[in-house]
Motif scaffolding. Structure first.
Motif, PDB file in Angstrom:
ATOM      1  N   THR A 155       0.856  -1.179   0.000  1.00 23.21           N
ATOM      2  CA  THR A 155       0.000   0.000   0.000  1.00 23.21           C
ATOM      3  C   THR A 155       0.901   1.240   0.000  1.00 23.21           C
ATOM      4  O   THR A 155       2.129   1.140   0.114  1.00 23.21           O
ATOM      5  N   ALA A 156       0.273   2.404  -0.114  1.00 25.04           N
ATOM      6  CA  ALA A 156       1.054   3.644  -0.045  1.00 25.04           C
ATOM      7  C   ALA A 156       1.767   3.755   1.302  1.00 25.04           C
ATOM      8  O   ALA A 156       2.905   4.243   1.389  1.00 25.04           O
ATOM      9  N   LEU A 157       1.132   3.271   2.379  1.00 23.29           N
ATOM     10  CA  LEU A 157       1.747   3.315   3.705  1.00 23.29           C
ATOM     11  C   LEU A 157       2.987   2.417   3.765  1.00 23.29           C
ATOM     12  O   LEU A 157       3.985   2.765   4.388  1.00 23.29           O
ATOM     13  N   HIS A 158       2.920   1.255   3.122  1.00 24.74           N
ATOM     14  CA  HIS A 158       4.088   0.383   3.068  1.00 24.74           C
ATOM     15  C   HIS A 158       5.283   1.104   2.440  1.00 24.74           C
ATOM     16  O   HIS A 158       6.405   1.045   2.958  1.00 24.74           O
ATOM     17  N   LEU A 159       5.026   1.784   1.320  1.00 22.00           N
ATOM     18  CA  LEU A 159       6.121   2.434   0.605  1.00 22.00           C
ATOM     19  C   LEU A 159       6.701   3.591   1.422  1.00 22.00           C
ATOM     20  O   LEU A 159       7.926   3.751   1.493  1.00 22.00           O
ATOM     21  N   ALA A 160       5.845   4.396   2.038  1.00 17.62           N
ATOM     22  CA  ALA A 160       6.331   5.514   2.854  1.00 17.62           C
ATOM     23  C   ALA A 160       7.122   5.000   4.053  1.00 17.62           C
ATOM     24  O   ALA A 160       8.175   5.553   4.410  1.00 17.62           O
ATOM     25  N   ALA A 161       6.638   3.925   4.685  1.00 15.68           N
ATOM     26  CA  ALA A 161       7.325   3.358   5.842  1.00 15.68           C
ATOM     27  C   ALA A 161       8.645   2.726   5.444  1.00 15.68           C
ATOM     28  O   ALA A 161       9.655   2.856   6.159  1.00 15.68           O
ATOM     29  N   ARG A 162       8.674   2.019   4.304  1.00 12.88           N
ATOM     30  CA  ARG A 162       9.902   1.338   3.866  1.00 12.88           C
ATOM     31  C   ARG A 162      11.043   2.333   3.670  1.00 12.88           C
ATOM     32  O   ARG A 162      12.203   2.050   3.983  1.00 12.88           O
ATOM     33  N   HIS A 163      10.711   3.506   3.160  1.00 15.74           N
ATOM     34  CA  HIS A 163      11.738   4.504   2.889  1.00 15.74           C
ATOM     35  C   HIS A 163      11.915   5.508   4.027  1.00 15.74           C
ATOM     36  O   HIS A 163      12.681   6.469   3.899  1.00 15.74           O
ATOM     37  N   GLY A 164      11.220   5.283   5.130  1.00  8.00           N
ATOM     38  CA  GLY A 164      11.426   6.108   6.319  1.00  8.00           C
ATOM     39  C   GLY A 164      10.926   7.524   6.229  1.00  8.00           C
ATOM     40  O   GLY A 164      11.470   8.425   6.882  1.00  8.00           O
ATOM     41  N   HIS A 165       9.890   7.749   5.428  1.00  9.43           N
ATOM     42  CA  HIS A 165       9.336   9.100   5.276  1.00  9.43           C
ATOM     43  C   HIS A 165       8.290   9.339   6.371  1.00  9.43           C
ATOM     44  O   HIS A 165       7.094   9.079   6.196  1.00  9.43           O
ATOM     45  N   GLY A 166       8.754   9.833   7.510  1.00  7.05           N
ATOM     46  CA  GLY A 166       7.885   9.973   8.672  1.00  7.05           C
ATOM     47  C   GLY A 166       6.716  10.904   8.456  1.00  7.05           C
ATOM     48  O   GLY A 166       5.589  10.609   8.880  1.00  7.05           O
ATOM     49  N   GLU A 167       6.927  12.044   7.778  1.00  7.33           N
ATOM     50  CA  GLU A 167       5.834  12.995   7.575  1.00  7.33           C
ATOM     51  C   GLU A 167       4.759  12.408   6.660  1.00  7.33           C
ATOM     52  O   GLU A 167       3.559  12.574   6.901  1.00  7.33           O
ATOM     53  N   ALA A 168       5.199  11.698   5.608  1.00  9.23           N
ATOM     54  CA  ALA A 168       4.236  11.070   4.704  1.00  9.23           C
ATOM     55  C   ALA A 168       3.438   9.986   5.428  1.00  9.23           C
ATOM     56  O   ALA A 168       2.234   9.822   5.203  1.00  9.23           O
ATOM     57  N   VAL A 169       4.124   9.231   6.304  1.00 13.20           N
ATOM     58  CA  VAL A 169       3.440   8.205   7.095  1.00 13.20           C
ATOM     59  C   VAL A 169       2.384   8.841   7.987  1.00 13.20           C
ATOM     60  O   VAL A 169       1.268   8.325   8.119  1.00 13.20           O
ATOM     61  N   GLU A 182      -2.632  -3.842   7.266  1.00 13.83           N
ATOM     62  CA  GLU A 182      -2.434  -4.576   6.027  1.00 13.83           C
ATOM     63  C   GLU A 182      -1.027  -5.163   5.943  1.00 13.83           C
ATOM     64  O   GLU A 182      -0.047  -4.540   6.370  1.00 13.83           O
ATOM     65  N   LEU A 183      -0.935  -6.364   5.355  1.00 16.72           N
ATOM     66  CA  LEU A 183       0.361  -6.990   5.075  1.00 16.72           C
ATOM     67  C   LEU A 183       0.573  -6.994   3.574  1.00 16.72           C
ATOM     68  O   LEU A 183      -0.367  -7.179   2.800  1.00 16.72           O
ATOM     69  N   ASN A 184       1.799  -6.803   3.146  1.00 18.24           N
ATOM     70  CA  ASN A 184       2.062  -6.825   1.709  1.00 18.24           C
ATOM     71  C   ASN A 184       2.246  -8.259   1.217  1.00 18.24           C
ATOM     72  O   ASN A 184       2.011  -9.223   1.955  1.00 18.24           O
ATOM     73  N   GLY A 185       2.680  -8.412  -0.026  1.00 17.45           N
ATOM     74  CA  GLY A 185       2.812  -9.753  -0.596  1.00 17.45           C
ATOM     75  C   GLY A 185       3.801 -10.634   0.123  1.00 17.45           C
ATOM     76  O   GLY A 185       3.711 -11.864   0.056  1.00 17.45           O
ATOM     77  N   SER A 189       4.358  -6.032   7.541  1.00 16.57           N
ATOM     78  CA  SER A 189       3.503  -4.901   7.920  1.00 16.57           C
ATOM     79  C   SER A 189       4.245  -3.580   7.723  1.00 16.57           C
ATOM     80  O   SER A 189       5.479  -3.532   7.683  1.00 16.57           O
ATOM     81  N   PRO A 190       3.481  -2.477   7.613  1.00 16.34           N
ATOM     82  CA  PRO A 190       4.131  -1.157   7.541  1.00 16.34           C
ATOM     83  C   PRO A 190       4.985  -0.861   8.769  1.00 16.34           C
ATOM     84  O   PRO A 190       6.027  -0.216   8.661  1.00 16.34           O
ATOM     85  N   LEU A 191       4.556  -1.320   9.944  1.00 16.44           N
ATOM     86  CA  LEU A 191       5.315  -1.065  11.165  1.00 16.44           C
ATOM     87  C   LEU A 191       6.699  -1.714  11.095  1.00 16.44           C
ATOM     88  O   LEU A 191       7.707  -1.102  11.469  1.00 16.44           O
ATOM     89  N   TYR A 192       6.761  -2.943  10.626  1.00 11.74           N
ATOM     90  CA  TYR A 192       8.051  -3.626  10.500  1.00 11.74           C
ATOM     91  C   TYR A 192       8.963  -2.857   9.546  1.00 11.74           C
ATOM     92  O   TYR A 192      10.159  -2.676   9.815  1.00 11.74           O
ATOM     93  N   LEU A 193       8.383  -2.390   8.426  1.00 12.00           N
ATOM     94  CA  LEU A 193       9.176  -1.639   7.446  1.00 12.00           C
ATOM     95  C   LEU A 193       9.656  -0.312   8.029  1.00 12.00           C
ATOM     96  O   LEU A 193      10.781   0.129   7.758  1.00 12.00           O
ATOM     97  N   ALA A 194       8.827   0.328   8.836  1.00 10.28           N
ATOM     98  CA  ALA A 194       9.217   1.592   9.472  1.00 10.28           C
ATOM     99  C   ALA A 194      10.378   1.373  10.432  1.00 10.28           C
ATOM    100  O   ALA A 194      11.303   2.196  10.504  1.00 10.28           O
ATOM    101  N   VAL A 195      10.344   0.275  11.165  1.00 12.40           N
ATOM    102  CA  VAL A 195      11.441  -0.046  12.075  1.00 12.40           C
ATOM    103  C   VAL A 195      12.724  -0.283  11.290  1.00 12.40           C
ATOM    104  O   VAL A 195      13.803   0.200  11.653  1.00 12.40           O
ATOM    105  N   MET A 196      12.613  -1.037  10.199  1.00  8.21           N
ATOM    106  CA  MET A 196      13.794  -1.325   9.387  1.00  8.21           C
ATOM    107  C   MET A 196      14.383  -0.061   8.762  1.00  8.21           C
ATOM    108  O   MET A 196      15.584   0.015   8.509  1.00  8.21           O
TER     109      MET A 196
END
Length: 610
Positions: A155-169, A182-185, A189-196
């Motif tokens: 989702t859009a949240l996954h992408l923003a979280a993966r790249h660490g864009h806090g304001e977009a998140v 939501e979980l991706n393919g 989760s977006p939370l896991y990606l945000a942590v990474m």
């Protein structure tokens, strides 16, 4: 006309390929130029009559003098995708005012303009797209757009979280907090990606949803990842959901396993604060506890912290029946062995056997970890045999010709390094003693003779200095011989050299006192004698205590026992299987006696000096 959906293999019609000038204008955010091209008012550059049309002119001519807002790139990205990806807010608003259906258009990879804005971290573009969608799209379609996934399930949240864009998140969480579930393919989760991504701001924003998913790959959760990132994120996650600390991944590892492997004590302390005491005993699919992991990595402070939290966890064994000390011995982490040796609650593990009968000492010998072998030997292999004999332990019946002797030569590989270092010390003592003979106390007279010649203390100094030099030279020769020969007789030569070296050190110290006594006043002599006496006494008693296998009485019993028939048999078996034990025990007692004689001699010398 509808934009081709994601995953469709239909070819793009020629007239819908995006004009190069239009693409460049949209990429750079030139709103006026974009709409000028769309209106077809820019005109075409005039080419010479005999020249070949340029690719741009030919492409523009194919559009019959005008461009279309529905044109797409080879990846089926629209003008709105380009504008959103570059964060051109004005162009986004103008494009949507002309064609709001662009908001829900998808590229060949399934990305919507919202995906593009979120991936690039343009919070303003995200905000504008959501605002425009609310004004132009039905509620159901709006929700579908916010929760829409691309070809990989992001989702859009996954992408923003993966790249660490806090304001977009933050913007996405404000309008669609349910996407945090939501979980991706890949099941992430977006939370896991945000942590990474190490974005604390993104993590905080997602944690505003109490029901957010923390799932990660291989059944990990966000806390598994956070323990390797920062203590701040660990604290946030534990405050949000403390039960994450007890969850296991596909290998049955908890976040504490991960933290123990890294050795960051602040993170481990934070986890232990929220962890039930029993959870520290959780073992992975190999039977390894967090304590095993810390021992394998050599994190001594982590081992100490875990044992303080749960002392009983020290007895946990893995699938091979090995304790954390086995793990430390195999990896050569002598600091952990030293800690265990000094801890009375852990001494029972020093000689514990795994399923194959191996103690930590066996494993250390196999991998040739000499420092660990040295620590374990000093901890009490000799002491163990003495205590077993004292308690009446029985040997397993077996043919005596099949007994394999425990040969100290096989496991004392550290002796080579020790011999080399001791040879340097003995050479230094010989040098000092030799120099002292020509720099005598009281100096020399005009006749070239010593001013203190005939003084009892001066004569004692000469005798002690001579003994110190001779014994240090003998010790050096024996140490060099032991390193060179490597024969069965080299071990006794090593022990004898230790006696000579210790004798040379004592003589040098006592010689120093006699020299002081010969040239100093009574008050200084008394003060120096007290200092030397008490210093030497503390040192010798400490060395004796460390080397003694058990109490002095039990050690003496081991040496002199043998009157009863049972004791005679046990003593004979010990001498056959452990010939080094009796030799070692005798030397410890001999060392104790010699040192007491030396101290009595020093007392007598001190009395004469007064």
């Amino acid at each position: 006309m509808e934009i081709t959906p994601a995953g469709c293999d239909h070819e793009i019609p020629e007239h819908l390929f995006m004009c190069s000038r239009l693409y460049i204008a949209a990429f750079r955010g030139y709103t006026d130029e974009v709409f000028s091209l769309l209106a077809g008012s820019s005109g075409t550059a005039v080419e010479p009559a005999n020249s070949r049309p340029s690719p741009a002119a030919q492409e523009h001519a194919n559009h019959h003098g005008g461009c279309s807002i529905r044109e797409v790139t080879a990846e089926r990205s629209t003008l709105l995708h380009i504008a959103a990806g570059e964060g051109h807010d004005e162009l986004i608003a103008e494009l949507c005012s002309h064609d709001s259906s662009l908001l829900s258009s998808s590229s060949s990879s399934g990305n919507t303009p919202l995906h593009c804005a979120a991936r690039a971290g343009h919070a303003g573009a995200v905000r504008d797209i959501v605002r425009l969608a609310r004004a132009n799209v039905e509620e159901d379609r709006l929700r579908a757009m916010l929760r829409g996934m691309n070809a990989t399930g992001d989702t859009a949240l996954h992408l923003a979280a993966r790249h660490g864009h806090g304001e977009a998140v933050e913007e996405l969480m404000e309008v669609a907090p349910e996407t945090a579930l939501e979980l991706n393919g890949g099941g992430v989760s977006p939370l896991y990606l945000a942590v990474m991504s190490r974005s604390v701001r993104a993590v905080r924003a997602i944690l505003s949803c109490r029901d957010a998913s923390a799932a990660g790959p291989s059944s990990q959760n966000a806390l598994h990842a956070a323990v390797l990132q920062s203590s701040e994120m660990v604290s946030l996650l534990l405050q949000w959901k403390p039960t994450l600390a007890t969850k296991v991944d596909s290998s049955k590892s908890t976040p504490l396993h991960f933290a123990s492997s890294d050795g960051d004590c602040s993170i481990i302390q934070a986890i232990l604060t929220h962890l039930p005491r029993s959870a520290i005993n959780i073992q992975d699919n190999k039977g390894l506890s967090p304590l095993h992991i810390a021992a394998l990595m050599g994190h001594t402070e982590t081992v100490r912290m875990l044992l303080q939290f749960s002392p009983a966890s020290a007895d946990i064994c893995d699938n091979q029946g090995q304790s954390f000390l086995h793990a430390a011995a195999m990896k050569g982490h002598s600091s952990i062995i030293s800690y265990a040796v000094k801890n009375s609650m852990l001494k029972h593990l020093l000689n514990a056997q795994d399923k194959e009968g191996n103690t930590p000492l066996h494993l250390a010998v196999v991998v040739e970890e000499c420092k660990v072998v040295s620590k374990l030997l000093s901890s009490g292999e000799v002491s163990l045999v003495v205590k077993l004999h004292e308690s009446g332990a029985q040997f397993q019946p077996q043919r005596q010709d099949l007994i394999e002797k425990w040969n100290a030569q096989d496991i004392m590989k550290w002796r080579d390094n020790t011999s080399k270092n001791l040879a340097v010390v003995s050479t230094l003592i010989a040098t000092v003693a030799f120099a002292a003979a020509f720099n005598v106390p009281g100096s020399y007279g005009h006749d070239g003779k010593a001013n203190l010649a005939g003084d009892p203390m001066y004569n004692a100094f000469l005798i002690l200095d001579t003994i110190s030099m001779v014994t240090s030279v003998v010790a050096t020769i024996l140490l060099v011989y032991g390193r060179a020969s490597r024969s069965h007789r080299s071990w006794p030569s090593f022990v004898i050299s230790m006696y000579f070296l210790w004798l040379s050190i004592n003589c040098m110290v006592f010689g120093f006192f006699t020299a002081i006594a010969a040239v100093s006043k009574k008050g200084i002599k008394i003060a120096m004698s007290q200092l030397i006496y008490h210093g030497m006494y503390i040192l010798t008693m400490q060395l004796t205590f460390l080397a003694m296998p058990g109490s002095f009485i039990s050690t003496m019993k081991f040496l002199v026992s043998g009157r009863m028939e049972r004791q005679q048999h046990a003593k004979r078996h010990i001498k056959r299987q452990y010939p080094f034990i009796a030799f070692y025990t005798f030397n410890v007692i001999f060392f104790f006696i010699i040192n007491n004689i030396a101290m009595l001699t020093f007392d007598a010398t001190r009395a004469l000096s007064y």
